[in-house]
Motif scaffolding. Structure first.
Motif, mmCIF file in Angstrom:
data_model
loop_
_atom_site.group_PDB
_atom_site.id
_atom_site.type_symbol
_atom_site.label_atom_id
_atom_site.label_comp_id
_atom_site.label_asym_id
_atom_site.label_seq_id
_atom_site.Cartn_x
_atom_site.Cartn_y
_atom_site.Cartn_z
ATOM 1 N N GLY A 164 48.762 25.946 38.411
ATOM 2 C CA GLY A 164 50.176 26.309 38.465
ATOM 3 C C GLY A 164 50.645 26.753 39.836
ATOM 4 N N GLY A 165 49.738 26.736 40.821
ATOM 5 C CA GLY A 165 50.127 27.115 42.179
ATOM 6 C C GLY A 165 49.912 28.573 42.513
ATOM 7 N N TRP A 166 49.360 29.351 41.579
ATOM 8 C CA TRP A 166 49.116 30.774 41.833
ATOM 9 C C TRP A 166 47.866 30.957 42.692
ATOM 10 N N TYR A 167 47.971 31.878 43.659
ATOM 11 C CA TYR A 167 46.812 32.290 44.455
ATOM 12 C C TYR A 167 46.390 33.675 43.979
ATOM 13 N N TYR A 168 45.107 33.813 43.652
ATOM 14 C CA TYR A 168 44.561 35.073 43.145
ATOM 15 C C TYR A 168 43.870 35.808 44.291
ATOM 16 N N SER A 169 44.421 36.965 44.653
ATOM 17 C CA SER A 169 44.043 37.638 45.896
ATOM 18 C C SER A 169 42.707 38.362 45.832
ATOM 19 N N GLY A 170 42.279 38.756 44.625
ATOM 20 C CA GLY A 170 41.085 39.584 44.533
ATOM 21 C C GLY A 170 41.375 41.047 44.783
ATOM 22 N N ASP A 171 42.647 41.396 45.025
ATOM 23 C CA ASP A 171 43.039 42.792 45.219
ATOM 24 C C ASP A 171 43.542 43.377 43.908
ATOM 25 N N LEU A 172 43.180 44.614 43.658
ATOM 26 C CA LEU A 172 43.697 45.329 42.493
ATOM 27 C C LEU A 172 45.048 45.934 42.849
ATOM 28 N N ALA A 173 46.006 45.817 41.937
ATOM 29 C CA ALA A 173 47.350 46.307 42.221
ATOM 30 C C ALA A 173 48.037 46.704 40.927
ATOM 31 N N ARG A 174 49.134 47.403 41.068
ATOM 32 C CA ARG A 174 50.023 47.648 39.937
ATOM 33 C C ARG A 174 51.448 47.359 40.389
ATOM 34 N N GLN A 175 52.264 46.902 39.468
ATOM 35 C CA GLN A 175 53.646 46.574 39.776
ATOM 36 C C GLN A 175 54.531 47.747 39.364
ATOM 37 N N LEU A 176 55.489 48.069 40.212
ATOM 38 C CA LEU A 176 56.380 49.199 39.972
ATOM 39 C C LEU A 176 57.700 48.706 39.399
ATOM 40 N N PRO A 177 58.476 49.586 38.782
ATOM 41 C CA PRO A 177 59.714 49.159 38.124
ATOM 42 C C PRO A 177 60.711 48.449 39.031
ATOM 43 N N ASP A 178 60.740 48.771 40.331
ATOM 44 C CA ASP A 178 61.714 48.127 41.226
ATOM 45 C C ASP A 178 61.229 46.783 41.752
ATOM 46 N N GLY A 179 60.073 46.295 41.261
ATOM 47 C CA GLY A 179 59.532 45.016 41.715
ATOM 48 C C GLY A 179 58.516 45.152 42.825
ATOM 49 N N SER A 180 58.399 46.347 43.399
ATOM 50 C CA SER A 180 57.391 46.578 44.431
ATOM 51 C C SER A 180 55.996 46.537 43.811
ATOM 52 N N ILE A 181 55.003 46.356 44.661
ATOM 53 C CA ILE A 181 53.623 46.457 44.214
ATOM 54 C C ILE A 181 52.930 47.561 45.003
ATOM 55 N N ARG A 182 51.838 48.039 44.455
ATOM 56 C CA ARG A 182 51.007 49.015 45.143
ATOM 57 C C ARG A 182 49.563 48.576 45.013
ATOM 58 N N ILE A 183 48.909 48.336 46.141
ATOM 59 C CA ILE A 183 47.510 47.925 46.135
ATOM 60 C C ILE A 183 46.654 49.133 45.784
ATOM 61 N N ALA A 184 45.752 48.939 44.828
ATOM 62 C CA ALA A 184 44.973 50.062 44.299
ATOM 63 C C ALA A 184 43.479 49.940 44.588
ATOM 64 N N GLY A 185 43.058 48.859 45.190
ATOM 65 C CA GLY A 185 41.634 48.662 45.447
ATOM 66 C C GLY A 185 41.334 47.195 45.593
ATOM 67 N N ARG A 186 40.042 46.830 45.505
ATOM 68 C CA ARG A 186 39.668 45.446 45.723
ATOM 69 C C ARG A 186 38.636 44.987 44.703
ATOM 70 N N LEU A 187 38.841 43.772 44.246
ATOM 71 C CA LEU A 187 37.786 43.094 43.503
ATOM 72 C C LEU A 187 36.821 42.451 44.490
ATOM 73 N N LYS A 188 37.350 42.023 45.619
ATOM 74 C CA LYS A 188 36.539 41.349 46.623
ATOM 75 C C LYS A 188 35.627 42.346 47.328
ATOM 76 N N ASP A 189 34.459 41.894 47.684
ATOM 77 C CA ASP A 189 33.481 42.734 48.346
ATOM 78 C C ASP A 189 33.687 42.663 49.851
ATOM 79 N N ILE A 190 34.775 43.267 50.294
ATOM 80 C CA ILE A 190 35.067 43.254 51.729
ATOM 81 C C ILE A 190 35.304 44.668 52.229
ATOM 82 N N ILE A 191 35.128 44.828 53.511
ATOM 83 C CA ILE A 191 35.401 46.091 54.203
ATOM 84 C C ILE A 191 36.558 45.814 55.149
ATOM 85 N N VAL A 192 37.595 46.628 55.097
ATOM 86 C CA VAL A 192 38.740 46.444 55.981
ATOM 87 C C VAL A 192 38.644 47.478 57.090
#
Length: 536
Positions: free
Chosen positions: A403-431
């Motif tokens: 369907g064209g969706w890209y799955y980021s591997g980042d954990l997030a939650r969506q807020l009521p105003d449409g914003s998102i907040r990244i909450a962690g990572r599924l991917k095993d990376i160090i930033v």
């Protein structure tokens, strides 16, 4: 087929909506060469200022040089250069002939370069003569390349073809037939896989994202963009070089970052916006606070790479900086940003709202939409999303659905105003300071160390860089290991400096599942309890 292609339905829908067009990056840049030939296009830390006409002529010489060496449509050229007008000229020259640009950071080690050159089957390599503490003559010699290598800038030991010779190439009217749907760049990114993946972007996928970002933030011909983020990285290349030069602005480049140098250059060049990782923001805020200096012309400081800490954002706000958090990935750049009319605190409470024409969602493990406020995997879809990975159909199928969706591997939650907040990572990376490090890649080098039986590389908090790597090792009987030994081993393997672990823990064992899988979350928990607070 090396380059993935979009589905026919996706391409038709985006073209019908006007999201994908016929104009290329080269076309848009050429428009401003005509409209404002004498306007400064690029300034850099060397003091050089290059107009639109001058950079166009230099790019034309680069293009002719490449054509003379058999480079053409669809061929990949790897460019490993610091932030400078020369790098911009090379970028534009590559794209001008329908070739595909592969920009890579100067922080790449020998092993990284060897991998991307082979993966891309690159036709030409551009590298500095010497940058920071690295003499690239040694790296090139060890790579034993069979392709032309261009040396840009001075070197203690000259090698390859000097860039001055490239610029003496007589520009010719090279007629290259390519379209906006052709690949324009292969941008490598690290995730859970041991090796980087090359995200393939076309002119259209790049231009849509930059057009939407410029519209949302009202960027245009009057803007001066400051880039200390490497332009050989997705952030600097896309949002710095492409967006600035296709909207008629001026690009101000800094090659070696420090808070003092950044603040001075932004002030002296009259910069109106910039973008960088949290350490950039923190260091600039420190300097402004210490010197009582302000940057009245700087409208926005875009901050991404990891959620912006509240303390850093508040202090920067007190220094007169309007901080806008931004979120995206190399595969899907950019897709959310705090908009100028959003509350100021959104910079540290959210990671932004989607740009127009880009969909963002949060899904559960079975990829069904979760309730607003619940945590799941972040995904995005839009005309800005890359086509997939170079020569990696299986990885493409894993991260991109039909369907064209890209799955980021980042954990997030969506807020009521449409914003998102990244909450962690599924991917095993160090930033680390905005740069992604694949923990698995470093582990695969370390398991070959003669003293190591088992090893896990995990992120630990760092006050300035956000995260750094910690190697937790179980040693073979009778062996000892120090951090100095471990780092020397990785350097010998050609691992990039920024990927080197900055802490070593030697444990008698590491927690594992019944099936023998290392439980990294348990390791992180133990380390966080030991450390107690972010390392300085």
């Amino acid at each position: 087929m090396r380059f993935p292609e979009p589905s026919a339905n996706r391409a038709a829908a985006y073209r019908q909506a006007g999201f994908w067009r016929d104009e290329t990056i080269t076309d848009l840049f050429a428009t401003f060469v005509v409209l404002q030939p004498d306007k400064i296009a690029v300034r850099d830390a060397s003091g050089a200022s290059v107009t639109y006409t001058e950079i166009e002529r230099k790019a034309a010489s680069v293009a002719s040089f490449l054509v003379d060496r058999g480079v053409g449509r669809g061929d990949i050229v790897t460019v490993c250069l610091p932030n400078s007008w020369q790098a911009v000229a090379v970028f534009l020259g590559v794209i001008r002939i329908g070739a595909v640009l592969n920009p890579v950071p100067t922080t790449y080690g020998r092993a990284d370069l060897a991998y991307v050159l082979a993966k891309c089957q690159s036709k030409v390599l551009f590298v500095p003569g010497h940058f920071r503490r690295v003499a690239f003559a040694q790296i090139v010699d060890q790579l034993d390349l069979q392709i032309p290598v261009v040396q840009v800038g001075n070197a203690i030991e000259p090698f390859g073809i000097p860039f001055s010779q490239v610029l003496r190439t007589q520009p010719t009217d090279v007629v290259s037939k390519f379209s906006a749907d052709d690949p324009a760049a292969v941008l490598f990114t690290s995730g859970t896989e041991a090796k980087p993946k090359g995200a393939v972007h076309t002119h259209n996928t790049i231009l849509f994202g930059e057009r939407q970002m410029a519209t949302a933030l009202n960027f245009g011909r009057d803007d001066v963009a400051f880039m200390a983020s490497p332009i050989s990285h997705a952030t600097g290349f896309l949002h710095g070089v492409v967006m600035t030069l296709t909207t008629g602005g001026t690009l101000s480049l800094l090659d070696v970052f420090s808070g003092a140098a950044a603040a001075k250059q932004m002030h002296d060049h009259g910069c109106t916006w910039t973008m960088g990782a949290t350490p950039f923001l923190a260091d600039v805020a420190d300097i402004l606070e210490a010197t009582k200096q302000r940057l009245p012309q700087l409208r926005y400081f875009l901050c991404g790479g990891a959620p912006v800490p509240e303390a850093v954002a508040r202090r920067a706000t007190d220094m007169g900086l309007r901080v806008l958090s931004i979120y995206g990935s190399t595969e899907s750049p950019p897709h959310t940003v705090v908009h100028p009319d959003d509350p100021i605190e959104n910079a540290w409470t959210t990671d932004g709202r989607p740009l127009a024409g880009i969909e963002v969602g949060v899904v559960s493990g079975d990829r069904s939409q979760v309730t607003i406020g619940d945590t799941g995997e972040e995904r995005s879809r839009g005309p800005n999303t890359c086509l997939g990975y170079l020569d990696e159909p299986d990885l493409t199928a894993k991260d991109f659905d039909a369907g064209g969706w890209y799955y980021s591997g980042d954990l997030a939650r969506q807020l009521p105003d449409g914003s998102i907040r990244i909450a962690g990572r599924l991917k095993d990376i160090i930033v680390r300071g905005g740069q992604n490090i694949s923990a698995r890649e470093v582990e695969e080098y370390l398991v070959a160390h003669p003293a190591i039986h088992t090893v896990a590389v995990v992120a630990i908090p760092h006050a300035r860089l956000g995260e750094t790597g910690c190697a937790v090792a179980v040693l073979k009987p009778g062996h000892a290991l120090t951090l100095v030994d471990l780092v020397a081993f990785l350097k010998e393997k050609g691992v990039a400096r920024f990927k080197l672990p900055e802490r070593l823990e030697v444990w008698p064992s590491v927690p594992m599942t019944a099936s023998g899988k290392i439980q990294k979350f348990m390791i992180r928990k133990t380390l966080n309890e030991q450390i107690g607070k972010p390392l300085a």
